[in-house]
Design an enzyme around this catalytic site. Sequence first.
Site, PDB file in Angstrom:
ATOM      1  N   ASN A 130     -10.473  -1.747   0.845  1.00 37.11           N
ATOM      2  CA  ASN A 130     -11.642  -1.162   1.494  1.00 37.11           C
ATOM      3  C   ASN A 130     -11.735   0.350   1.287  1.00 37.11           C
ATOM      4  OD1 ASN A 130      -9.251  -1.362   3.165  1.00 37.11           O
ATOM      5  ND2 ASN A 130     -10.442  -0.512   4.838  1.00 37.11           N
ATOM      6  N   HIS A 131     -10.617   0.981   0.845  1.00 37.09           N
ATOM      7  CA  HIS A 131     -10.655   2.425   0.584  1.00 37.09           C
ATOM      8  C   HIS A 131     -10.750   2.769  -0.901  1.00 37.09           C
ATOM      9  CE1 HIS A 131      -8.648   2.791   4.727  1.00 37.09           C
ATOM     10  NE2 HIS A 131      -9.879   3.250   4.833  1.00 37.09           N
ATOM     11  N   ASP A 170       0.817  -1.232   0.000  1.00 35.77           N
ATOM     12  CA  ASP A 170       0.000   0.000   0.000  1.00 35.77           C
ATOM     13  C   ASP A 170       0.849   1.281   0.000  1.00 35.77           C
ATOM     14  OD1 ASP A 170      -1.375  -2.308   1.084  1.00 35.77           O
ATOM     15  OD2 ASP A 170      -3.021  -0.985   1.659  1.00 35.77           O
ATOM     16  N   HIS A 197      -3.255  -4.492   3.123  1.00 33.79           N
ATOM     17  CA  HIS A 197      -4.181  -3.825   4.053  1.00 33.79           C
ATOM     18  C   HIS A 197      -3.594  -3.555   5.426  1.00 33.79           C
ATOM     19  CE1 HIS A 197      -7.807  -2.463   6.067  1.00 33.79           C
ATOM     20  NE2 HIS A 197      -7.731  -3.447   6.929  1.00 33.79           N
ATOM     21  N   HIS A 221      -6.818  -8.456   0.161  1.00 30.30           N
ATOM     22  CA  HIS A 221      -6.834  -7.288   1.038  1.00 30.30           C
ATOM     23  C   HIS A 221      -7.653  -7.633   2.276  1.00 30.30           C
ATOM     24  CE1 HIS A 221      -5.911  -2.996   1.261  1.00 30.30           C
ATOM     25  NE2 HIS A 221      -7.053  -2.860   1.903  1.00 30.30           N
ATOM     26  N   GLU A 260      -4.690   1.915  -2.706  1.00 27.19           N
ATOM     27  CA  GLU A 260      -5.945   2.379  -2.076  1.00 27.19           C
ATOM     28  C   GLU A 260      -5.759   3.552  -1.120  1.00 27.19           C
ATOM     29  OE1 GLU A 260      -7.872   0.108   0.904  1.00 27.19           O
ATOM     30  OE2 GLU A 260      -6.046   0.025   2.087  1.00 27.19           O
ATOM     31  N   ASN A 261      -4.498   3.835  -0.712  1.00 27.46           N
ATOM     32  CA  ASN A 261      -4.253   4.968   0.193  1.00 27.46           C
ATOM     33  C   ASN A 261      -3.356   6.022  -0.451  1.00 27.46           C
ATOM     34  OD1 ASN A 261      -3.745   2.239   2.239  1.00 27.46           O
ATOM     35  ND2 ASN A 261      -5.514   3.551   2.561  1.00 27.46           N
ATOM     36  N   HIS A 314      -0.478  -3.172   6.267  1.00 26.72           N
ATOM     37  CA  HIS A 314       0.645  -2.228   6.136  1.00 26.72           C
ATOM     38  C   HIS A 314       1.875  -2.618   6.944  1.00 26.72           C
ATOM     39  CE1 HIS A 314      -1.784   1.547   4.626  1.00 26.72           C
ATOM     40  NE2 HIS A 314      -2.329   0.415   4.188  1.00 26.72           N
TER      41      HIS A 314
HETATM   42 FE   LIG Z   1      -4.057   0.309   2.886  1.00 25.94          FE
HETATM   43 FE   LIG Z   2      -7.122  -1.275   3.375  1.00 24.93          FE
END
Ligand SMILES: [Fe+2]
Ligand SMILES: [Fe+2]
Length: 255
Positions: A67-68, A8, A173, A148, A39-40, A175
């Site tokens: 999820n993001h 990520d 996810h 994830h 996603e981040n 991290h």
């Molecule tokens: Fe993430």
């Molecule tokens: Fe995530």
Amino acid sequence: MRVMIIGDVVGQPGCDFLRKRLPAFKREKKVDAVICNGENSAIGNGILPQSANFLFDSGVDVITGGNHSFKRREIQDYIEEHPDLIRPANYPPGVYGNGWYRLDLGNASILVINVLGQAFMDPMDDPFRTCDRIISEVKADFVIVDFHAEATGEKMALGYYLCGKASAGVGTHTHVQTADEQIIDGKTGYISDLGMTGPIRSILGTLPEDIVRKMTTHLPTRFNVPDGPCKMEGVILDLDKKTGNCTKIERFQLR
Ligand SMILES: [Fe+2]
Ligand SMILES: [Fe+2]
């Protein structure tokens, strides 16, 4: 075939560090394709057209989500127009974008699938059978799954479930890079979590003081991504075209 998969990417510091280091690292490792979880990547979390373009322009071939994925509304149209940016495949039917992408490299093709876990996450369709369905529908030389998910046990279960069906299953996810990279039963490359690309002095990419304030006061807290030295984490896979199996998995952390 060598494929690099990057954990990520968090905020502008993560994006900038990836752009600074990826081109030379790709050359040094003789990598044919790069997959990265984005996603981040946007300032303020989620992914925006600007941050996706930035990652693609930096040498990433396929961006996965989580999820993001849909935290920022601006990505809804972009993801429809850019099939190489994928979101989890087990979202409910009809959601924007696609959960897989077939990367065609001329001499070989890689099916990249993104799925969300079910433990401690929003309810989603079954990730195991979602992978089965896509693998049976889309033909490719190699299959790589970005799982994830929160729970390492669930991630390992998917790794074993995919053994012999996919070239590799990698977790994202949480991290925090795990030291359990392996080749399950001599076939499928696996790691519970690739790690993160972003500031070293952080909690999962966020300013530690913001997280501590949130946890000790329970007040609404704006999460900032700190500046400072960064790292880039992930794995490099060697894949065998004859069998589709992973023959080597190398975990890396670049500082
Ligand atoms: Fe993430
Ligand atoms: Fe995530």
